[in-house]
Design a protein around this motif. Structure first.
Motif, PDB file in Angstrom:
ATOM      1  N   GLN A   9       0.826  -1.206   0.000  1.00 40.85           N
ATOM      2  CA  GLN A   9       0.000   0.000   0.000  1.00 40.85           C
ATOM      3  C   GLN A   9       0.862   1.257   0.000  1.00 40.85           C
ATOM      4  O   GLN A   9       0.542   2.233  -0.684  1.00 40.85           O
ATOM      5  CB  GLN A   9      -0.940   0.004   1.216  1.00 40.85           C
ATOM      6  CG  GLN A   9      -1.970   1.121   1.207  1.00 40.85           C
ATOM      7  CD  GLN A   9      -2.951   1.020   0.039  1.00 40.85           C
ATOM      8  OE1 GLN A   9      -3.372  -0.065  -0.321  1.00 40.85           O
ATOM      9  NE2 GLN A   9      -3.293   2.149  -0.559  1.00 40.85           N
ATOM     10  N   VAL A  12       2.123   1.708  -3.551  1.00 38.58           N
ATOM     11  CA  VAL A  12       1.057   2.222  -4.420  1.00 38.58           C
ATOM     12  C   VAL A  12       0.862   3.722  -4.197  1.00 38.58           C
ATOM     13  O   VAL A  12       0.745   4.504  -5.150  1.00 38.58           O
ATOM     14  CB  VAL A  12      -0.254   1.450  -4.158  1.00 38.58           C
ATOM     15  CG1 VAL A  12      -1.452   2.192  -4.748  1.00 38.58           C
ATOM     16  CG2 VAL A  12      -0.181   0.048  -4.749  1.00 38.58           C
ATOM     17  N   GLN A  16       1.612   6.727  -6.883  1.00 36.75           N
ATOM     18  CA  GLN A  16       0.480   7.562  -7.274  1.00 36.75           C
ATOM     19  C   GLN A  16       0.776   9.054  -7.078  1.00 36.75           C
ATOM     20  O   GLN A  16       0.251   9.902  -7.796  1.00 36.75           O
ATOM     21  CB  GLN A  16      -0.761   7.149  -6.470  1.00 36.75           C
ATOM     22  CG  GLN A  16      -2.083   7.563  -7.097  1.00 36.75           C
ATOM     23  CD  GLN A  16      -2.501   8.970  -6.655  1.00 36.75           C
ATOM     24  OE1 GLN A  16      -2.055   9.452  -5.621  1.00 36.75           O
ATOM     25  NE2 GLN A  16      -3.351   9.608  -7.446  1.00 36.75           N
ATOM     26  N   ILE A  23      -3.456   2.959  -9.295  1.00 37.93           N
ATOM     27  CA  ILE A  23      -2.472   1.873  -9.229  1.00 37.93           C
ATOM     28  C   ILE A  23      -2.980   0.769  -8.306  1.00 37.93           C
ATOM     29  O   ILE A  23      -3.562   1.026  -7.258  1.00 37.93           O
ATOM     30  CB  ILE A  23      -1.123   2.401  -8.692  1.00 37.93           C
ATOM     31  CG1 ILE A  23      -0.581   3.522  -9.573  1.00 37.93           C
ATOM     32  CG2 ILE A  23      -0.103   1.276  -8.574  1.00 37.93           C
ATOM     33  CD1 ILE A  23      -0.162   3.079 -10.935  1.00 37.93           C
ATOM     34  N   ASN A  24      -2.724  -0.487  -8.700  1.00 32.26           N
ATOM     35  CA  ASN A  24      -3.018  -1.655  -7.858  1.00 32.26           C
ATOM     36  C   ASN A  24      -1.749  -2.490  -7.735  1.00 32.26           C
ATOM     37  O   ASN A  24      -0.912  -2.512  -8.643  1.00 32.26           O
ATOM     38  CB  ASN A  24      -4.113  -2.523  -8.478  1.00 32.26           C
ATOM     39  CG  ASN A  24      -5.372  -1.727  -8.773  1.00 32.26           C
ATOM     40  OD1 ASN A  24      -5.975  -1.154  -7.879  1.00 32.26           O
ATOM     41  ND2 ASN A  24      -5.741  -1.676 -10.050  1.00 32.26           N
ATOM     42  N   PHE A  25      -1.635  -3.183  -6.611  1.00 31.52           N
ATOM     43  CA  PHE A  25      -0.509  -4.115  -6.449  1.00 31.52           C
ATOM     44  C   PHE A  25      -1.082  -5.483  -6.096  1.00 31.52           C
ATOM     45  O   PHE A  25      -1.877  -5.613  -5.168  1.00 31.52           O
ATOM     46  CB  PHE A  25       0.443  -3.647  -5.348  1.00 31.52           C
ATOM     47  CG  PHE A  25       1.768  -4.362  -5.344  1.00 31.52           C
ATOM     48  CD1 PHE A  25       2.889  -3.782  -5.914  1.00 31.52           C
ATOM     49  CD2 PHE A  25       1.900  -5.634  -4.781  1.00 31.52           C
ATOM     50  CE1 PHE A  25       4.117  -4.441  -5.926  1.00 31.52           C
ATOM     51  CE2 PHE A  25       3.111  -6.303  -4.796  1.00 31.52           C
ATOM     52  CZ  PHE A  25       4.227  -5.702  -5.368  1.00 31.52           C
ATOM     53  N   SER A  35      -4.331  -0.935  -3.240  1.00 31.70           N
ATOM     54  CA  SER A  35      -4.994  -0.218  -4.339  1.00 31.70           C
ATOM     55  C   SER A  35      -5.404   1.163  -3.879  1.00 31.70           C
ATOM     56  O   SER A  35      -5.650   1.383  -2.683  1.00 31.70           O
ATOM     57  CB  SER A  35      -6.226  -0.994  -4.805  1.00 31.70           C
ATOM     58  OG  SER A  35      -6.923  -0.282  -5.811  1.00 31.70           O
ATOM     59  N   ILE A  87       2.299  -5.008 -10.700  1.00 25.96           N
ATOM     60  CA  ILE A  87       1.778  -3.658 -10.579  1.00 25.96           C
ATOM     61  C   ILE A  87       0.763  -3.445 -11.686  1.00 25.96           C
ATOM     62  O   ILE A  87       1.024  -3.743 -12.855  1.00 25.96           O
ATOM     63  CB  ILE A  87       2.915  -2.603 -10.646  1.00 25.96           C
ATOM     64  CG1 ILE A  87       2.390  -1.227 -10.230  1.00 25.96           C
ATOM     65  CG2 ILE A  87       3.574  -2.546 -12.006  1.00 25.96           C
ATOM     66  CD1 ILE A  87       2.212  -1.066  -8.753  1.00 25.96           C
ATOM     67  N   THR A 107       8.413   1.076  -9.120  1.00 29.14           N
ATOM     68  CA  THR A 107       7.914   0.090  -8.160  1.00 29.14           C
ATOM     69  C   THR A 107       9.030  -0.829  -7.696  1.00 29.14           C
ATOM     70  O   THR A 107       9.151  -1.147  -6.500  1.00 29.14           O
ATOM     71  CB  THR A 107       6.769  -0.738  -8.779  1.00 29.14           C
ATOM     72  OG1 THR A 107       5.729   0.148  -9.209  1.00 29.14           O
ATOM     73  CG2 THR A 107       6.207  -1.729  -7.776  1.00 29.14           C
TER      74      THR A 107
END
Length: 402
Positions: A9, A12, A16, A23-25, A35, A87, A107
């Motif tokens: 988190q 992310v 951002q 963005i999501n991981f 997210s 990612i 990332t």
């Protein structure tokens, strides 16, 4: 490396900030663990699962094709040539195609930093555990224990002294900061970050390749096992240590809204004797607190060197027999008066000047002590008894707050 939800988190959110996209991981099971859209956390992401299987980027053109996935780009994240997650960038793939590789590299940099932080934390824990064992002195095989030290970069055979630095007011300051986190895990992470910052601040005052050992010891303390030159005089050794401590304490005070107090033990050569130095440093620390000094050495202690080793009940019994503290309406004033009077070797003029009172007022206070206790601070034999009682009282007060 398994990426935790907290680390993911934070990655992310950091990404951002730089690129304003959603963005999501996803972890190596294809599960969304971080997210900007919190409602998606915990969902299975089929596109990410395919990335894990193939180690290739997966482009999703529509929301309907993949279970739990939305239109966008999904890229593998590597650490040490192994895939550790995915990612995901939500949105038109054509719009973000040029940016995607930059986001992936960013990332991976953040993952690498998290990995190094974790390795540092594990190393510090191992070192801290070893030093605790060292101070306890309970190991059986000297050679084996020394070898374990070498693995951690510690030579336990060099002469050392123990120093304990305590952060006065740290817990109150942290409590105020944590009130803003409302029981969020971020609060504890912030506390740990600050503790590491202070540890690094202390470490930065010593050469990198030195044999000085610095570790956290408790929530507000840091233990320093400093290698010293046994050939120099005690006075010179004290001056060198005190100079270094003074710089550290000034750095702490200039960076944080609290002060620090330090206690210094004596030098010992044998590895098992470091326990004695650490205990002496702790006693010196307690006395420094009672006297509101920044630093105190065990070698400077008089009565105080054995006060803290006595049973609290023994100290308490003596205090009430000699000092009778409950009979004094202004006990703190009485203790300060006696302390200054004894420091000035019974000089009425010097003590009154130091206390900012008239000498007649001082005489009145001393007579009051005699009236209540039956012991006269102006008589040497009585003064000794009162000084010991005052030291015992201060020790009991201090330990009741520990």
């Amino acid at each position: 490396m398994i990426i935790s939800q907290q680390v993911a988190q934070s990655i992310v959110e950091e990404v951002q900030k730089v690129v304003s996209v959603n963005i999501n991981f996803m972890n190596n099971e294809g599960k969304i663990i971080a997210s900007m859209n919190k409602n998606r956390i915990g969902d299975f992401h089929e596109g990410a699962f395919r990335v894990i299987e193939t180690k290739e980027t997966v482009v999703i053109q529509t929301d309907e094709k993949w279970v739990g996935a939305k239109q966008g780009l999904n890229l593998p994240v590597f650490l040490h040539h192994q895939i550790v997650g995915v990612i995901g960038i939500t949105g038109d793939p054509d719009e973000y195609s040029q940016m995607a590789e930059i986001i992936r590299k960013m990332t991976e940099v953040l993952v690498r930093e998290a990995y190094l932080d974790k390795q540092f934390e594990l190393e510090e824990r191992a070192k801290q555990s070893y030093i605790e064992e060292w101070i306890e002195g309970n190991w059986e095989d000297d050679k084996l224990f020394a070898s374990r030290g070498w693995i951690l970069g510690i030579n336990i055979q060099v002469p050392r002294i123990a120093v304990i630095i305590d952060l006065v007011g740290f817990n109150d300051w942290i409590y105020q900061k944590l009130r803003n986190y409302q029981a969020d895990v971020g609060g504890e992470l912030e506390v740990q970050r600050i503790r590491r910052e202070i540890l690094r601040l202390i470490q930065d005052h010593f050469p990198e390749q030195s044999q000085h050992v610095i570790v956290p010891s408790g929530s507000t303390r840091y233990t320093l096992l400093l290698s010293v030159d046994e050939k120099i005089t005690l006075k010179k050794r004290w001056e060198k240590v005190n100079y270094r401590l003074s710089k550290i304490q000034k750095a702490i005070a200039s960076s944080y809204p609290f002060q620090s107090v330090a206690g210094i033990g004596r030098m010992y050569v044998e590895p098992r004797e470091i326990r004695k130095s650490e205990k002496e440093a702790y006693l010196a620390l307690q006395y420094a607190k009672t006297q509101q000094k920044q630093a105190y050495s065990y070698d400077q202690l008089g009565i105080e060197s054995f006060v803290y080793e006595l049973d609290p009940e023994v100290r308490n019994d003596y205090v009430y027999r000699i000092l009778q503290p409950d009979e004094f309406p202004r006990l703190n004033q009485t203790l300060e008066t006696m302390d200054v009077f004894f420091q000035e070797n019974g000089s009425i003029n010097r003590a009154a000047e130091k206390l900012f009172i008239h000498k007649n007022t001082l005489q009145y206070r001393l007579k009051k002590i005699y009236t209540i206790t039956g012991y006269d601070p102006r008589v040497i034999s009585d003064a000794v008894l009162l000084k010991i009682a005052a030291a015992f009282y201060q020790a009991n007060e201090l330990f009741s707050k520990e």
